[in-house]
Design an enzyme around this catalytic site. Structure first.
Site, mmCIF file in Angstrom:
data_model
loop_
_atom_site.group_PDB
_atom_site.id
_atom_site.type_symbol
_atom_site.label_atom_id
_atom_site.label_comp_id
_atom_site.label_asym_id
_atom_site.label_seq_id
_atom_site.Cartn_x
_atom_site.Cartn_y
_atom_site.Cartn_z
ATOM 1 N N GLU A 7 0.855 -1.192 0.000
ATOM 2 C CA GLU A 7 0.000 0.000 0.000
ATOM 3 C C GLU A 7 0.889 1.240 0.000
ATOM 4 O O GLU A 7 1.829 1.344 0.767
ATOM 5 C CB GLU A 7 -0.928 -0.041 1.226
ATOM 6 C CG GLU A 7 -1.565 1.267 1.627
ATOM 7 C CD GLU A 7 -2.431 1.903 0.531
ATOM 8 O OE1 GLU A 7 -3.043 1.141 -0.255
ATOM 9 O OE2 GLU A 7 -2.461 3.149 0.448
ATOM 10 N N ARG A 30 -16.623 3.264 6.253
ATOM 11 C CA ARG A 30 -15.608 2.608 5.411
ATOM 12 C C ARG A 30 -14.457 2.067 6.249
ATOM 13 O O ARG A 30 -13.944 0.976 5.975
ATOM 14 C CB ARG A 30 -15.033 3.606 4.397
ATOM 15 C CG ARG A 30 -16.023 4.159 3.426
ATOM 16 C CD ARG A 30 -15.332 5.102 2.428
ATOM 17 N NE ARG A 30 -14.743 4.363 1.324
ATOM 18 C CZ ARG A 30 -15.391 4.050 0.214
ATOM 19 N NH1 ARG A 30 -16.647 4.400 0.048
ATOM 20 N NH2 ARG A 30 -14.798 3.380 -0.741
ATOM 21 N N TYR A 81 -27.774 8.573 5.630
ATOM 22 C CA TYR A 81 -28.086 7.362 6.402
ATOM 23 C C TYR A 81 -27.251 7.316 7.680
ATOM 24 O O TYR A 81 -26.201 7.948 7.749
ATOM 25 C CB TYR A 81 -27.911 6.088 5.571
ATOM 26 C CG TYR A 81 -26.569 5.906 4.891
ATOM 27 C CD1 TYR A 81 -25.479 5.359 5.558
ATOM 28 C CD2 TYR A 81 -26.422 6.247 3.553
ATOM 29 C CE1 TYR A 81 -24.272 5.165 4.905
ATOM 30 C CE2 TYR A 81 -25.216 6.062 2.896
ATOM 31 C CZ TYR A 81 -24.140 5.521 3.578
ATOM 32 O OH TYR A 81 -22.946 5.335 2.935
#
Lengths: 398, 398
Positions: free
Chosen positions: B36, B109, B216
């Site tokens: 990453e 997330r 939401y």
């Protein structure tokens, strides 16, 4: 026997609206003079659709019976995709007499005109052709109309039924016809010239992006009526030769084989720009009033032009008679007519514009439109009932 | 115990797609290295929606259980009119486990990333951060990845999961991200900062011409997620400062009070241009393949970005294992993965674009859209079943 409640009336314009108004008034005993600019009462054009809101009036006028031999009672109104050639939705017309108390008919415009004319003649309407009214004056006690050839007509009131390009409307509004940028070619051809046609029991409208084609039979199926309409790119470019036959062909090039082939039998003698005007509520002033296209010219997408003119004619005679019976003035009768009719006619004008937009959408809007039409319950009348239903009971006119 | 059928794999990119792929392969016994570019595995961003096509995969990975304490199971997906403030249609989500065999969830997330990361760690994935791959080569017998800092990684195959701006995609296509001209502001705020909110049991999308707002709850209702999206007129004018907070406010000025007030708690720290790329089918070449946004970046309108990446990860591991078991080469396994996944992912990309158009229509198209949505049977799943259903049984891979 002249009516003692109806004012003597001059109707300017001998189209469907003018003749209907003259007949409605004459049948109530009114003294009516009708002047028409042309040499005869024929209309260029072809088929016309008459919905229940018009046919129930024609029945009361005795006209429905007269046109019976030449009308077609279509089975369905069909909306289809002009590109893919598939049906999207339909409206069953066979139960209209039960549902709306009157049938849905199609016929040739001239057959309707002839029947109205015959009605006017046999009910004593004074008919003058070749009479081009160039001046119209409300004198306070009556009206005076001067013609181009020097003839003069006098009456108690005057009705301007002189169509889209109405001269009389100028007394009411300073608007001009609005060009929608769409052009129509229309005409009826003998059935034997037509190689392919849609189901002859249907009125079918083939819808495509920026175009459509309407087809239906006339005269007991002996003729086939076709109207092809498209958005002229040349018009958008400012080309004065916009909407010519070459552009017609180009506009429909992407359509299904059936639609393209149909253009082969379409009359290309007349290019009809599709015009309307903005809705206006003020149709009556003193002893003058507007009627039909002069009052509310509309785009053709609801096929309501003639139907709304018939509603005008019926309401005009009714309101004038009601005013007379109540010892109100003819001007009050005309004002009541306009007040009763304008909101509805304006709604039809606006809805016709919107409906035209819906017919001609492209891209994602077409995707949604087609989905909506296909999802629609064919037994659902919510989008048309307001047009076809009997008008609500007359307001009390105090 | 290393798999004897799976090639040693290098995954480039530690977002949801990369971590999912690493975990899927590791759970099948594969040896996986993940690199990453950033210093950590956190994502900027806020909420994420996971449909049954994603949650059933997460369940198999053991991740669904781990995120259970932090997810919200919304009751409905709601489409509402941002201008008039009324509901247009909805989809009941409560029967999704029965209907699709898996729930519809929303969560933060980072909560999903953490769970995937934990799974990778406990299943032996070698994780390297701060590793910016600048060169990737298929040597014929394996792959070699060179990092900006000089580190080098070798493996049997490499998966480019390096997102929308994928460097590895350049080996497959010379396209660039496509700017939709829409800009998003998004973020989750503690619920106590939110004065007004829609029903917390719903995921609600307020639709307006050229704009929408999605809302939401997250983290068991302790946070409120909001995404405001609008078409930037400044972008269309070519202004480099397009889509700034002033333009956001202006774009939503005509919305209902609820929608306008919601902007008050919206994070304006990051302006997110909404980008995607054209669909491409060629995700695999030799020992290299693309996955997730690197393969099929999509607009957010179906909330399928992460879901499709999870489908990729699952299919990748399955196809590589199947290839290994059948003594086919890893390159054949990657080709089978791409052939299996590309048609569906491309369809989702295209549908997301169309859905975005549908969300943002104006004028007559909005009229039709609203009518369609309101006419829609709320129990009708025909527009979503293809997305949420279990994939059809695997083709025979001869």
């Amino acid at each position: 026997m002249p009516s003692d409640v109806l004012p003597e009336t001059l109707v300017v314009g001998g189209g469907i609206g003018g003749l209907s108004a003259a007949l409605c008034l004459a049948l109530r005993g009114g003294t009516v003079t009708l002047v028409e600019r042309s040499k005869s009462f024929a209309e260029v054009g072809a088929g016309i659709q008459l919905a229940p809101n018009a046919t129930r009036i024609l029945r009361r006028l005795g006209v429905l019976e007269k046109i019976q031999p030449v009308v077609v009672r279509p089975r369905r109104l069909v909306l289809a995709d002009a590109i893919e050639g598939r049906e999207l939705t339909s409206l069953d017309l066979t139960d209209f007499p039960d549902r709306y108390g009157a049938p849905y008919l199609v016929l040739h415009r001239n057959d309707l005109l002839s029947a109205l004319l015959e009605g006017c003649r046999s009910n004593g309407v004074a008919l003058h052709t070749d009479a081009h009214v160039t001046a119209l004056e409300d004198t306070g006690s009556g009206v005076t109309a001067g013609c181009a050839d020097g003839r003069e007509f006098r009456a108690g009131i005057a009705i301007g039924a002189d169509g889209l390009h109405s001269r009389i409307r100028k007394l009411f509004a300073d608007d001009e016809p609005v060009n929608s940028g769409f052009v129509a070619y229309r005409g009826a051809v003998p059935m034997e010239q037509v190689e392919r046609h849609a189901d002859l029991r249907d009125v079918i409208a083939w819808l495509g992006p920026g175009l459509h084609l309407v087809q239906y039979p006339l005269r007991s199926g002996r003729m086939y009526n076709q109207v092809a309409v498209f958005r002229s790119q040349a018009y958008l470019r400012g080309d004065p030769d916009y909407g010519n036959p070459a552009e017609l062909k180009e506009a429909f090039a992407g359509c299904s084989e059936h639609v393209r082939e149909s253009l082969g039998t379409l009359s290309i003698d007349n290019r009809w720009p599709m015009l309307d005007r903005p809705p206006i509520p003020g149709w009556a002033c003193g002893r003058l009033a507007l009627l039909g296209d002069a009052a509310h010219p509309m785009l053709q997408y609801l096929a309501q032009g003639a139907c709304q003119a018939l509603e005008d004619a019926d309401a005009l005679a009714e309101e004038l008679a009601a005013a007379g019976q109540a010892n109100r003035t003819p001007a009050e009768g005309l004002a009541a007519y306009a007040a009763r009719r304008a909101p509805r006619a304006m709604r039809v004008q606006r809805t016709a514009r919107t409906w035209g937009e819906i017919w001609h959408v492209d891209g994602v809007a077409k995707l949604i439109r087609d989905e909506l039409l296909q999802m629609r319950d064919v037994a659902d009348h919510k989008h048309v009932a307001w047009l076809y239903d009997e008008a609500p009971p007359e307001r009390s006119t105090s």
